[in-house]
Write a protein that holds these residues in place. Sequence first.
Motif, mmCIF file in Angstrom:
data_model
loop_
_atom_site.group_PDB
_atom_site.id
_atom_site.type_symbol
_atom_site.label_atom_id
_atom_site.label_comp_id
_atom_site.label_asym_id
_atom_site.label_seq_id
_atom_site.Cartn_x
_atom_site.Cartn_y
_atom_site.Cartn_z
ATOM 1 N N ARG A 45 -45.882 41.858 28.301
ATOM 2 C CA ARG A 45 -46.455 42.171 26.245
ATOM 3 C C ARG A 45 -47.534 41.405 26.707
ATOM 4 N NH1 ARG A 45 -44.937 39.150 21.542
ATOM 5 N NH2 ARG A 45 -45.293 40.985 20.424
ATOM 6 N N ARG A 46 -47.029 39.831 27.131
ATOM 7 C CA ARG A 46 -48.425 39.176 27.087
ATOM 8 C C ARG A 46 -49.350 39.399 28.434
ATOM 9 N NH1 ARG A 46 -44.218 35.418 28.355
ATOM 10 N NH2 ARG A 46 -44.978 34.791 30.425
ATOM 11 N N GLY A 47 -49.433 39.992 29.171
ATOM 12 C CA GLY A 47 -50.535 41.391 30.096
ATOM 13 C C GLY A 47 -51.085 42.189 28.964
ATOM 14 N N TRP A 48 -50.558 42.977 28.665
ATOM 15 C CA TRP A 48 -50.635 44.008 27.442
ATOM 16 C C TRP A 48 -51.909 43.121 26.301
ATOM 17 C CZ3 TRP A 48 -52.079 48.409 28.853
ATOM 18 C CH2 TRP A 48 -51.142 48.871 29.758
ATOM 19 N N MET A 49 -51.146 41.844 25.766
ATOM 20 C CA MET A 49 -52.493 41.101 24.878
ATOM 21 C C MET A 49 -53.587 40.477 25.748
ATOM 22 S SD MET A 49 -48.797 39.485 22.995
ATOM 23 C CE MET A 49 -49.870 38.343 21.726
ATOM 24 N N ILE A 50 -52.974 40.495 26.467
ATOM 25 C CA ILE A 50 -54.264 39.725 26.613
ATOM 26 C C ILE A 50 -55.639 41.118 26.751
ATOM 27 C CG2 ILE A 50 -55.792 38.729 29.052
ATOM 28 C CD1 ILE A 50 -53.380 37.282 30.038
ATOM 29 N N ALA A 51 -55.237 42.025 27.991
ATOM 30 C CA ALA A 51 -55.860 43.354 27.629
ATOM 31 C C ALA A 51 -56.224 43.119 26.436
ATOM 32 C CB ALA A 51 -55.395 44.234 28.299
ATOM 33 N N ALA A 52 -55.900 44.026 25.520
ATOM 34 C CA ALA A 52 -55.758 44.256 23.817
ATOM 35 C C ALA A 52 -57.149 42.989 23.479
ATOM 36 C CB ALA A 52 -54.764 43.935 22.770
ATOM 37 N N CYS A 53 -56.596 41.850 23.759
ATOM 38 C CA CYS A 53 -58.195 41.198 23.018
ATOM 39 C C CYS A 53 -59.440 40.883 24.110
ATOM 40 C CB CYS A 53 -56.737 39.244 23.592
ATOM 41 S SG CYS A 53 -55.782 39.839 22.264
ATOM 42 N N VAL A 54 -59.187 41.169 25.507
ATOM 43 C CA VAL A 54 -60.594 41.491 25.484
ATOM 44 C C VAL A 54 -60.983 42.939 25.422
ATOM 45 C CG1 VAL A 54 -61.366 42.342 28.537
ATOM 46 C CG2 VAL A 54 -59.274 39.950 27.957
ATOM 47 N N ALA A 55 -60.313 44.103 25.635
ATOM 48 C CA ALA A 55 -60.672 45.706 25.356
ATOM 49 C C ALA A 55 -61.653 45.581 23.913
ATOM 50 C CB ALA A 55 -59.158 46.509 25.180
ATOM 51 N N VAL A 56 -61.060 44.504 22.709
ATOM 52 C CA VAL A 56 -61.556 44.089 21.540
ATOM 53 C C VAL A 56 -62.868 43.046 21.364
ATOM 54 C CG1 VAL A 56 -61.683 42.579 19.619
ATOM 55 C CG2 VAL A 56 -59.436 44.094 20.130
ATOM 56 N N GLY A 57 -62.650 42.548 22.247
ATOM 57 C CA GLY A 57 -64.418 41.770 22.523
ATOM 58 C C GLY A 57 -65.092 42.477 22.984
ATOM 59 N N CYS A 58 -64.951 43.563 24.463
ATOM 60 C CA CYS A 58 -65.551 43.899 24.480
ATOM 61 C C CYS A 58 -66.319 45.328 23.931
ATOM 62 C CB CYS A 58 -65.142 45.114 25.959
ATOM 63 S SG CYS A 58 -64.463 43.705 27.060
ATOM 64 N N CYS A 59 -65.376 45.220 23.128
ATOM 65 C CA CYS A 59 -65.880 46.445 21.835
ATOM 66 C C CYS A 59 -67.206 46.317 21.091
ATOM 67 C CB CYS A 59 -64.489 47.403 21.197
ATOM 68 S SG CYS A 59 -65.017 48.644 19.519
ATOM 69 N N LEU A 60 -66.377 44.595 20.525
ATOM 70 C CA LEU A 60 -67.522 44.247 19.539
ATOM 71 C C LEU A 60 -68.840 43.581 20.227
ATOM 72 C CD1 LEU A 60 -64.503 41.450 18.171
ATOM 73 C CD2 LEU A 60 -65.466 43.541 17.540
ATOM 74 N N ALA A 61 -69.002 43.411 21.718
ATOM 75 C CA ALA A 61 -69.818 42.742 22.270
ATOM 76 C C ALA A 61 -70.565 44.454 22.409
ATOM 77 C CB ALA A 61 -69.904 42.328 23.644
ATOM 78 N N SER A 62 -70.196 45.475 22.814
ATOM 79 C CA SER A 62 -70.920 46.967 23.181
ATOM 80 C C SER A 62 -71.645 46.522 21.864
ATOM 81 C CB SER A 62 -69.899 47.936 23.261
ATOM 82 O OG SER A 62 -69.484 47.527 24.459
ATOM 83 N N ALA A 63 -71.084 46.917 20.554
ATOM 84 C CA ALA A 63 -71.402 47.109 19.300
ATOM 85 C C ALA A 63 -72.468 45.898 19.056
ATOM 86 C CB ALA A 63 -70.441 46.903 17.995
ATOM 87 N N LEU A 64 -73.045 44.736 19.398
ATOM 88 C CA LEU A 64 -73.540 43.661 18.677
ATOM 89 C C LEU A 64 -75.385 44.375 19.761
ATOM 90 C CD1 LEU A 64 -74.721 41.403 17.630
ATOM 91 C CD2 LEU A 64 -73.789 40.197 19.886
ATOM 92 N N THR A 65 -75.001 45.220 21.049
ATOM 93 C CA THR A 65 -75.840 45.602 21.666
ATOM 94 C C THR A 65 -76.468 46.461 21.661
ATOM 95 O OG1 THR A 65 -74.659 44.490 23.534
ATOM 96 C CG2 THR A 65 -75.904 46.242 24.382
ATOM 97 N N VAL A 66 -75.744 47.218 20.746
ATOM 98 C CA VAL A 66 -76.425 48.458 20.197
ATOM 99 C C VAL A 66 -76.848 48.639 18.858
ATOM 100 C CG1 VAL A 66 -75.311 50.750 18.934
ATOM 101 C CG2 VAL A 66 -74.998 50.176 21.390
ATOM 102 N N GLY A 67 -76.699 47.299 17.798
ATOM 103 C CA GLY A 67 -77.390 46.705 17.062
ATOM 104 C C GLY A 67 -78.312 45.995 17.657
ATOM 105 N N LEU A 68 -78.242 45.141 18.483
ATOM 106 C CA LEU A 68 -79.619 44.645 18.504
ATOM 107 C C LEU A 68 -81.053 45.583 19.115
ATOM 108 C CD1 LEU A 68 -78.267 41.337 20.747
ATOM 109 C CD2 LEU A 68 -79.264 41.306 18.383
#
Length: 673
Positions: A45-68
Motif C-alpha cells: 500500500r505504501r508503494g502504491w501511495m508513492i507511485a500515486a504521488c509521483v504520478a500526480v507530480g508528473c501530471c502537474l509538471a506536464s501541465a506547467l510545461t504546456v502552460g509555459l
Amino acid sequence: MLQLFHAWDGQHTGLVGLGLALCLLGGMAAAGALRFTRISSGRVRRGWMIAACVAVGCCLASALTVGLLLAVPSEPAIRDAALAIVIVTILGMMVTVAMSVWSGAKGTNNVRSALGERIMVLDAVVQEDSHGFCLFSPDGRLEAWNEAFLDIYAIPPGQPLAGARLEELIEILRIGGNQIADIEQLSEIKAASASGSPSEMIVELRDGRHIRLELRPLPNGGWIAKQADVTDHKMAEQRFAYVTLHDIATGLPNRAAFNQRIVHSMAVASERHASFAVIRLGIDRFKEINDVFGQSVGDAVLARMAALLTETCHWGFLARQGGDEFSIVTPPDQAADSLQAICSQVSRLCDVEFDIDGHVIRVGSTAGVSVYPRDGDNAETLIAHADVALYRAKTEKRGTVCLFEPAMDLQIREKRALQRELAMALQNAEFEIHYQPQATTQGEVVGFEALLRWRHPVRGLVSPAVFIPLAEETGLIGAIDEWVLRSVCAEAVSWAKPLAIAVNFSPLDFRRLDVPALILQVLLETGLEPKRLEVEITEGVLIDDFAGAIAILRRIKNLGVRVAMDDFGAGYSSLSYLQSFPFDKIKIDQSFTRKLDTNPDSAAIIEAILSLARTLKLPVIAEGVETDTQLAFLARAGCDEVQGYLLGKPQPIAHYRDMIGGACRQIVLAQAG
C-alpha cells in the motif's frame, strides 16, 4: 491566434504534444495507483501511495510545461525550461512505472501467499471436520472428500473414488457394508442431487446406524454432500421417547401412552360400530406390603404383577399410570359376551401369591370397568368412570371386578359436593359436640366421651361414619380434631364435678400434627387438669409407624394425660400392642357387646379380654351396652365401666347438666343378676 501558431516550429509543437501526453498519462497513473491503494495493505500500500504521488507530480509538471509553452511560444529560455521539465517528468513517470511494477509484483505474491494459506486452512478445516465431506463436479463426478467421509463408511484409504458418479459411489458404499435399509430413501437421495435445491434427510443403514445427509448445490452446477453419524443422537431420542411413554419400574406404557391408546381405540370403535372396555386394577393395601416388607419388595410385587397382567391380558393394551394401579384397554369388539370373558380373566388376577426373596406374599386386587360408548364417549370420561367403579369396589367388596353404573356417578358427585361443604363447615360453625356418659356397672357416672356431630344447614345431622372418612381424605381432620380438643377441654373446666373427658384422635393426626405439643398447649390455655383428659386411639395409629407412634404416646402420658385403646378386639394385633405400651384403659368393641344376647362366642371373647385385663391390671370399659341383660353379664364378668344407650345417648352437654353439677347424679341401673 494564427500568429500564435505561426510562432511555433516543429520542436515547440513536439514539446506541447509531449507535455499533454505526459499530463494525461500522469493522471491515469495517479488514478490507478490510488485505486490499488484502497485494496492493498502494508508495504504494498505504501508503494502504491508513492507511485500515486509521483504520478500526480508528473501530471502537474506536464501541465506547467504546456502552460509555459502556450504562454510564451517564442522565448528560447522558456522552451529550454520546458524541455528540462519534460525530461524530469519522463524520469518521474519511469519511477511511477517502476513503483507500480514493484507494488504489483509484491501484491501478487501476497495474494498468492494468502490464497495458499487460505487453501491450506480450508483443507485443514475440511479434513479435521468430524462431518463427512465430498464434492461433486457439475457433471456429477466425485472430485474431493475428507478423512471423516472415509471413516463414517469404513472405506479403506486405497479405494479408488475420484471421478465416481453418485450411483457408482452408492454401489461402492453398499459393497463396503453400508446398505440403505429403505430403498425409497435411495430414490430420494438421487432426486435431491438432481433437483439443484438444498435438502436434508436422515438415512438408516441396515447395520442400525443413522446418517444425516445434507446436500448443498454450488453456483457452478456442482454440489456438496455432508454426512454425520447421528446414531447416538437417534438412540438418545428413542430412549427419551421410550421414557416419555413408559413406566420405569415395570417397563409398561405410562399414562400418556394409555391416553393415546384410548383415543385410537375410540376412532377404531366408532368406525366399526364396536365397543371396548377401560379397566382400572388396583392392588389392595399395597402400602402395607411396602411397610412390612420394604420398598424393594413392593417394587418387585409391582414388576411381578405387571408380568402376570402382560401374560394374561395379552389381548389388550396394558399400562401403569402410577402408584399401585394398572390400566387395560381392550381391543374394539362387537361381541356382547366378550366383556364377560375379559372380566372373568381379570377376576382371576384379584387373588394371587408371589414368592419374593423368600417371602410368600398374597396380593389381592380390585378392578373397575367402564365401556365405550355406553359409559362415555371421550377418554377423560371413560377413565373417570372406571375410577368410580374401582372406588366403589374397594369401598364395598374388595377383590372383585365392578362394572360402572350411572348411579355410581351420582354417588361420586354427591361425595364431592359433601367434601366441598365439609371444607366450610368448621368456618361456618356447623359442628357440634355431643357427650355420652361413662359409668361403673353400679351406675356411678365417671366421665364422658366427646363425640363430634355435623349439623348441616340443609342435610341436617350428617353421620360421622360419612363425614369423618371424608375429612381424613381431604386432610381437614387435623383442624377439626384440634377444634374438638379445645372446645371439650374448655367445657370440662367449667364442670363442678371433676369428671373425666375422653377425646378421639384420627391416626392421621399422629402423622401430620405434633399431638403432644397440641395437647400441652390446650391444657395450658384452658387450665384443665391433665389427669381428667383421656386420649382414645385405635390400632390404626400404630400400624403405619409403630415405633414412632409409641414414642408419641409416651410423650402424651408424660404430660399426665391418660391413653386408652379404643375398639379393642376388633383388630388383628391388639394383644401385641398391650405388651409394647402401658395403656391406661382398654375399650371392648361394641360389636362384641351387642351380640352378647345372641352369640355365645362374643361372651367367650369378652370374658377372655376381662381375664387378660385383670392379669395386666388394666381397667376395662365396654361400649355398646343397650340392654339390662348385657349390663348384668358385664357386671358378673367383672367389667369396670360401661357406655351405651342404656346409660344415655350422645347429647349436647346441656342435656346432662344435672350430672356435671354440684352433685353428680347416679344413674339407676338394673342390678346385675
